[in-house]
Scaffold this motif. Structure first.
Motif, mmCIF file in Angstrom:
data_model
loop_
_atom_site.group_PDB
_atom_site.id
_atom_site.type_symbol
_atom_site.label_atom_id
_atom_site.label_comp_id
_atom_site.label_asym_id
_atom_site.label_seq_id
_atom_site.Cartn_x
_atom_site.Cartn_y
_atom_site.Cartn_z
ATOM 1 N N VAL A 30 2.445 3.479 3.414
ATOM 2 C CA VAL A 30 3.156 4.554 2.726
ATOM 3 C C VAL A 30 4.538 4.735 3.330
ATOM 4 O O VAL A 30 5.537 4.908 2.614
ATOM 5 C CB VAL A 30 2.344 5.864 2.798
ATOM 6 C CG1 VAL A 30 3.162 7.035 2.264
ATOM 7 C CG2 VAL A 30 1.043 5.717 2.016
ATOM 8 N N GLU A 31 4.629 4.659 4.663
ATOM 9 C CA GLU A 31 5.910 4.889 5.337
ATOM 10 C C GLU A 31 6.901 3.758 5.076
ATOM 11 O O GLU A 31 8.098 3.995 4.915
ATOM 12 C CB GLU A 31 5.676 5.040 6.845
ATOM 13 C CG GLU A 31 4.929 6.309 7.223
ATOM 14 C CD GLU A 31 4.586 6.353 8.708
ATOM 15 O OE1 GLU A 31 4.751 5.301 9.376
ATOM 16 O OE2 GLU A 31 4.151 7.418 9.186
ATOM 17 N N ARG A 32 6.424 2.536 5.017
ATOM 18 C CA ARG A 32 7.341 1.392 4.936
ATOM 19 C C ARG A 32 7.721 1.012 3.512
ATOM 20 O O ARG A 32 8.795 0.459 3.280
ATOM 21 C CB ARG A 32 6.706 0.167 5.604
ATOM 22 C CG ARG A 32 6.556 0.269 7.113
ATOM 23 C CD ARG A 32 5.742 -0.906 7.633
ATOM 24 N NE ARG A 32 5.485 -0.810 9.067
ATOM 25 C CZ ARG A 32 4.546 -1.485 9.706
ATOM 26 N NH1 ARG A 32 3.762 -2.299 9.033
ATOM 27 N NH2 ARG A 32 4.387 -1.341 11.003
ATOM 28 N N HIS A 33 6.832 1.282 2.567
ATOM 29 C CA HIS A 33 7.035 0.685 1.247
ATOM 30 C C HIS A 33 7.293 1.685 0.125
ATOM 31 O O HIS A 33 7.535 1.252 -1.009
ATOM 32 C CB HIS A 33 5.827 -0.190 0.885
ATOM 33 C CG HIS A 33 5.679 -1.375 1.777
ATOM 34 N ND1 HIS A 33 6.344 -2.567 1.564
ATOM 35 C CD2 HIS A 33 4.961 -1.549 2.922
ATOM 36 C CE1 HIS A 33 6.033 -3.426 2.509
ATOM 37 N NE2 HIS A 33 5.197 -2.838 3.355
ATOM 38 N N GLY A 34 7.235 2.974 0.406
ATOM 39 C CA GLY A 34 7.540 3.942 -0.639
ATOM 40 C C GLY A 34 6.726 3.711 -1.896
ATOM 41 O O GLY A 34 7.277 3.582 -2.994
ATOM 42 N N LEU A 35 5.419 3.660 -1.755
ATOM 43 C CA LEU A 35 4.554 3.352 -2.880
ATOM 44 C C LEU A 35 4.446 4.499 -3.874
ATOM 45 O O LEU A 35 3.909 4.335 -4.972
ATOM 46 C CB LEU A 35 3.157 2.967 -2.368
ATOM 47 C CG LEU A 35 3.112 1.700 -1.510
ATOM 48 C CD1 LEU A 35 1.727 1.524 -0.901
ATOM 49 C CD2 LEU A 35 3.492 0.478 -2.326
ATOM 50 N N GLY A 36 4.923 5.677 -3.480
ATOM 51 C CA GLY A 36 4.940 6.799 -4.411
ATOM 52 C C GLY A 36 3.600 7.483 -4.594
ATOM 53 O O GLY A 36 3.422 8.254 -5.552
ATOM 54 N N VAL A 37 2.642 7.203 -3.716
ATOM 55 C CA VAL A 37 1.331 7.855 -3.778
ATOM 56 C C VAL A 37 0.944 8.297 -2.373
ATOM 57 O O VAL A 37 1.563 7.914 -1.387
ATOM 58 C CB VAL A 37 0.250 6.905 -4.355
ATOM 59 C CG1 VAL A 37 0.542 6.585 -5.822
ATOM 60 C CG2 VAL A 37 0.182 5.619 -3.539
ATOM 61 N N SER A 38 -0.113 9.088 -2.299
ATOM 62 C CA SER A 38 -0.529 9.630 -1.014
ATOM 63 C C SER A 38 -1.279 8.583 -0.191
ATOM 64 O O SER A 38 -1.807 7.604 -0.740
ATOM 65 C CB SER A 38 -1.444 10.832 -1.231
ATOM 66 O OG SER A 38 -2.680 10.392 -1.800
#
Length: 351
Positions: A30-38
């Motif tokens: 989540v921190e590195r890739h900005g997946l847009g979900v929790s």
């Protein structure tokens, strides 16, 4: 939508694992890739990917790593072959354009490919069987000696001394040269050998006084020249020759020495094994990726191979590629393999 998100999670896991060599956790993704979900959603996606066999947990409380199945999906559906930078393209051109013959081309190619990919590079020497004859030259060295020069589409040049039983006059030499060129040039090796064989029936089987197939040339001399050319064309040593470079790059994978590095080091000693690993030469710029157990040897199940064919005119005379542990940067490796093969093919076209 859910499938696309899970594919994005898999891509992120592969990229992070290749870059960090550490199992990947949901928080890091989540921190590195900005997946847009929790993180909770990412954990659910990771659980689904694990259930489907695309990722695995190497030990309790660790993150996940890709499986061979995960790498395969990554290569087939998620990989975008990275374009080489202008600096990399210039380096390839500069390095390969200085080659002086086919041996130099192969040696330069294997060094360059290992440097670009930081993997073990394997380049097969162009095979005779797939070559065509570009030119044949016959040069008189003395009354009873000639030099036969054979030039192939692969860039390979063979030179042989011919002991001449009966000297040739200028007209007979010109006639013999003409007949040899007509029979061989532009032909594949097998066809050229068959056509040349028709020029030289066994002199001992000819009736006394029988005319030579080549006007003015003694049948024994024609047979001697043809025999030398056939011997040069049937030399199969190059078909089993490969050049290997970058074995020192395996030191980067010391954590998997017993499973991946040791078997590969042993395989580097066997050229037949390496030829089977990089596979049959494919034409049209097609890059083949074989991951883990997809390869031909069970003991190399932790190894991946990225390979393609090269040759003049869009054909494929031989293969080149890289072999290494499955944890590799597939997009960059595929781009480097394809680019080097393309440049080598161009050199053979122009040689």
């Amino acid at each position: 939508m859910q499938e696309e998100r899970r594919l994005a999670v898999l891509r992120a896991i592969v990229e992070d694992y290749v870059a960090t060599e550490e199992p990947v956790g949901s928080k890091a993704l989540v921190e590195r890739h900005g997946l847009g979900v929790s993180p909770a959603t990412v954990r659910n996606d990771m659980a689904a990917l694990e259930d489907e066999g695309y990722i695995a947990q190497p030990h309790t409380s660790a993150g996940r790593i890709p499986t061979d199945k995960g790498y395969r999906l990554f290569v087939d559906r998620l990989t975008t072959v990275k374009p080489l930078s202008s600096a990399e393209r210039r380096a390839i051109t500069t390095f390969l354009d200085g080659a002086v013959d086919i041996d130099d081309v192969v040696q330069r190619s294997v060094r360059l490919l290992s440097q670009l990919t930081r993997q073990v590079a394997v380049v097969q020497y162009p095979t005779l069987s797939g070559s065509t004859v570009r030119h044949v030259e016959l040069v008189v060295l003395g009354p009873e000696r000639m030099l036969a020069v054979l030039i192939l589409s692969s860039g390979r040049v063979e030179q042989r001394i011919v002991e001449v039983p009966v000297p040739l006059g200028d007209d007979a030499l010109a006639a013999l040269r003409s007949r040899v060129l007509l029979a061989a040039v532009g032909q594949r090796i097998a066809e050229a050998m068959a056509a040349l064989g028709e020029l030289a029936p066994d002199p001992e089987e000819l009736p006394p006084g029988a005319p030579s197939v080549v006007p003015g040339a003694d049948p024994r001399t024609v047979a001697a020249v043809v025999d030398v050319l056939l011997e040069a064309m049937s030399d199969e040593r190059s078909d089993q020759r490969v050049a290997v470079g970058g074995a020192a790059n395996l030191a980067r994978f010391g954590d998997s020495f017993d499973t991946a590095v040791r078997p590969l080091l042993e395989a580097l000693e066997e050229h037949v094994v390496l030829l089977k690993l990089i596979g049959e030469a494919g034409s049209g710029g097609l890059v083949t990726v074989r991951i883990g157990a997809e390869g031909p040897y069970e003991q190399l199940a932790s190894t991946s191979v990225v390979s393609t064919g090269y040759g003049p005119g869009g054909g494929a005379l031989a293969s080149l590629g890289i072999v290494g542990p499955t944890r590799m940067d597939y997009p960059s490796t595929m781009a480097a393999v394809r680019a080097v093969a393309g440049y080598v093919s161009r050199i053979l076209d122009e040689s």
